[in-house]
Design a protein around this motif. Structure first.
Motif, PDB file in Angstrom:
ATOM      1  N   ARG A 356     -53.843 121.080  44.024  1.00  0.00           N
ATOM      2  CA  ARG A 356     -53.847 120.962  42.559  1.00  0.00           C
ATOM      3  C   ARG A 356     -55.234 121.255  42.008  1.00  0.00           C
ATOM      4  N   GLU A 358     -57.650 120.062  40.100  1.00  0.00           N
ATOM      5  CA  GLU A 358     -58.061 118.803  39.481  1.00  0.00           C
ATOM      6  C   GLU A 358     -59.015 119.063  38.318  1.00  0.00           C
ATOM      7  N   GLY A 416     -60.509 120.288  43.639  1.00  0.00           N
ATOM      8  CA  GLY A 416     -59.168 120.004  44.144  1.00  0.00           C
ATOM      9  C   GLY A 416     -58.769 120.945  45.253  1.00  0.00           C
TER      10      GLY A 416
END
Length: 500
Positions: A356, A358, A416
């Motif tokens: 992901r 982030e 991430g």
């Protein structure tokens, strides 16, 4: 003339968005297709209409030509832009699109098929006396006969899949003793990857530069070239950093290669945007490699130095318009670089690093362009290519373009996942790249994972020193000296902000 009012973009992510933006500026409506995995993708939100065409896997969605054509018919679509990848170089799909009465924004099915076979392409351009790498002129299957040919050409040689690309079905053979084994491996890999085990032999050029020429043709027989792109910084035979123009081409060599590229396009009556690829050896001898019958990932650097929007030119050509310029009217202005920002870990053999986003904050400012299809909080899907963005810089010359790229990389915030951003910094600061003295062996010759390793001891010492200064200040601010507040010759942004 066939005025286009609505385009379906048969692709996803950043290239789908890039095509849609140009179409919108031309007043053309757009239709997005998407898989179940891309339901919340940016290109889906940007388009005027969007249709889900299947499951997450490409074979269930973006490669379903029959479903895509049905969507076009249902929504009154005039034309399909295939982007790159997926169905962009599928001659059968282009043929089906035309048979359905829809404009395919690209070359003819015949040109795609001809240039899709490296052997057929070589045969087609032979009459124009295009320089070729020494080797076979047709596919070979007889191992013993192939072994004799390899010995005539001279080792090392390269076994290549005729229908190949991306390094698949390709084997470097150093000696006759391992030839048979390597040929069998190449045939097996080519069959698995392309459904075609045809291979051929070329003399292996050990450390070439990879130079490609952008061409553009209309339906009236006019073809021009838009100069070159240097694409020699590669990993696993795939490009990572590109630039335009090349640091080593002379004006005379540029003209010669450009004319050869135009002749290659003429050999297949090419229409639209395409790219002719060459190998350039250490003596600046060039050899025809192949033609890509689509828009290239690295097309933005050509747009930056020419001031042209290649997608708009593709659409205008597809409508039946004449090219709006002649070869002598085109010129190079400035210098451009492109870094492909992949969700890959350069310190771990460039393996994909799915996860992901982030943090995701794009760089900005004069001379910086970001073509992407993501925003903060989105996931990098396991189903598709791990490219996040094309980061492009543009300057009045090569040095300024490098400076702007380094600044943009530093400003690009992604957490991430691991990305190729640190690798970009490493390359652009390396003496070989800065001097222009590099080739396709750059990574093999210079790069190691340790080059990207952080310095934990130095970081720890710096943080400890800053914390000590803060504690001292809190205890007795009057005793804090300038030396205590300056812990190293180069202040970090963290320290500057923390000690304000």
């Amino acid at each position: 003339m066939n005025k286009i009012n609505k385009i379906l973009v048969a692709n996803r992510g950043e290239i789908a968005l890039r095509v849609m933006r140009s179409a919108k500026e031309m007043g053309i409506k757009t239709v997005a297709i998407y898989s179940e995995a891309d339901r919340n993708a940016l290109h889906v939100r940007f388009a005027d209409e969007a249709v889900c065409v299947g499951g997450p896997k490409s074979s269930e969605s973006y490669l379903r030509g029959d479903v895509i054509i049905k969507v076009c018919q249902d929504l009154g679509v005039d034309a399909i832009h295939p982007g790159y990848g997926f169905l962009s170089e599928n001659a059968g799909f282009a043929q089906q699109v035309q048979q359905a009465g829809i404009i395919f924004i690209g070359p003819s099915p015949e040109a795609i098929e001809l240039m899709g076979s490296k052997l057929a392409a070589k045969a087609a351009v032979a009459k124009y006396n295009i320089p070729m790498v020494p080797g076979t002129e047709e596919a070979i299957t007889d191992v013993e006969a192939a072994k004799l040919i390899a010995q005539e050409v001279g080792f090392p040689i390269l076994i290549k899949a005729s229908a190949g690309g991306g390094g698949k079905g390709m084997r470097v053979v150093e000696s006759v003793e391992v030839f048979e084994e390597q040929m069998q491996l190449a045939v097996s890999e080519a069959t698995s990857a392309f459904g075609d085990g045809s291979v051929f032999i070329e003399k292996y050029i050990g450390s070439p530069r990879h130079i490609e020429i952008q061409v553009l043709g209309d339906t009236h027989g006019n073809i021009v070239h838009l100069f070159e792109r240097e694409c020699s910084i590669q990993r696993r035979h795939q490009k990572v950093i590109e630039e335009a123009p090349s640091a080593v081409l002379t004006p005379a060599l540029r003209d010669e290669m450009g004319q050869c590229a135009v002749n290659v396009a003429k050999a297949c009556d090419y229409v639209g945007a395409g790219t002719v690829e060459f190998l350039l050896d250490e003596n600046l001898n060039f050899y025809f490699l192949e033609m890509n019958t689509r828009l290239q990932v690295e097309h933005p650097v050509t747009e930056q130095i020419t001031g042209l929007d290649l997608v708009k030119e593709q659409i205008l050509v597809a409508e039946g318009n004449l090219l709006r310029f002649k070869q002598e009217e085109l010129q190079i202005n400035g210098h451009a670089l492109e870094l492909r920002v992949y969700a890959e870990d350069p310190a771990n053999n460039f393996l994909p690093d799915i996860g992901r986003l982030e943090t995701y904050k794009r760089p900005q400012g004069l001379g910086v362009r970001v073509d992407d299809g993501f925003e903060q909080g989105m996931d990098i899907s396991i189903y598709y290519d791990p490219m996040i963005a094309k980061l492009v810089s543009f300057g009045k010359d090569r040095q300024e373009a490098i400076e702007k790229m380094l600044r943009a990389i530093d400003e690009y915030q992604i957490t991430g996942i691991e990305t190729t951003l640190p690798f970009g910094t490493y390359v652009l600061q390396h003496e070989a790249f800065v001097s222009g003295n590099f080739d396709t062996k750059f990574i093999d010759r210079y790069f190691t994972p340790e080059a990207l390793a952080k310095q934990p001891e130095e970081d720890t010492e710096e943080v400890a020193a800053v914390l000590a200064a803060i504690l001292l200040q809190n205890h007795n601010p009057k005793q804090v000296t300038a030396a205590a507040m300056t812990t190293s010759a180069t202040d970090s942004n963290w320290r500057k902000n923390r000690l304000k």
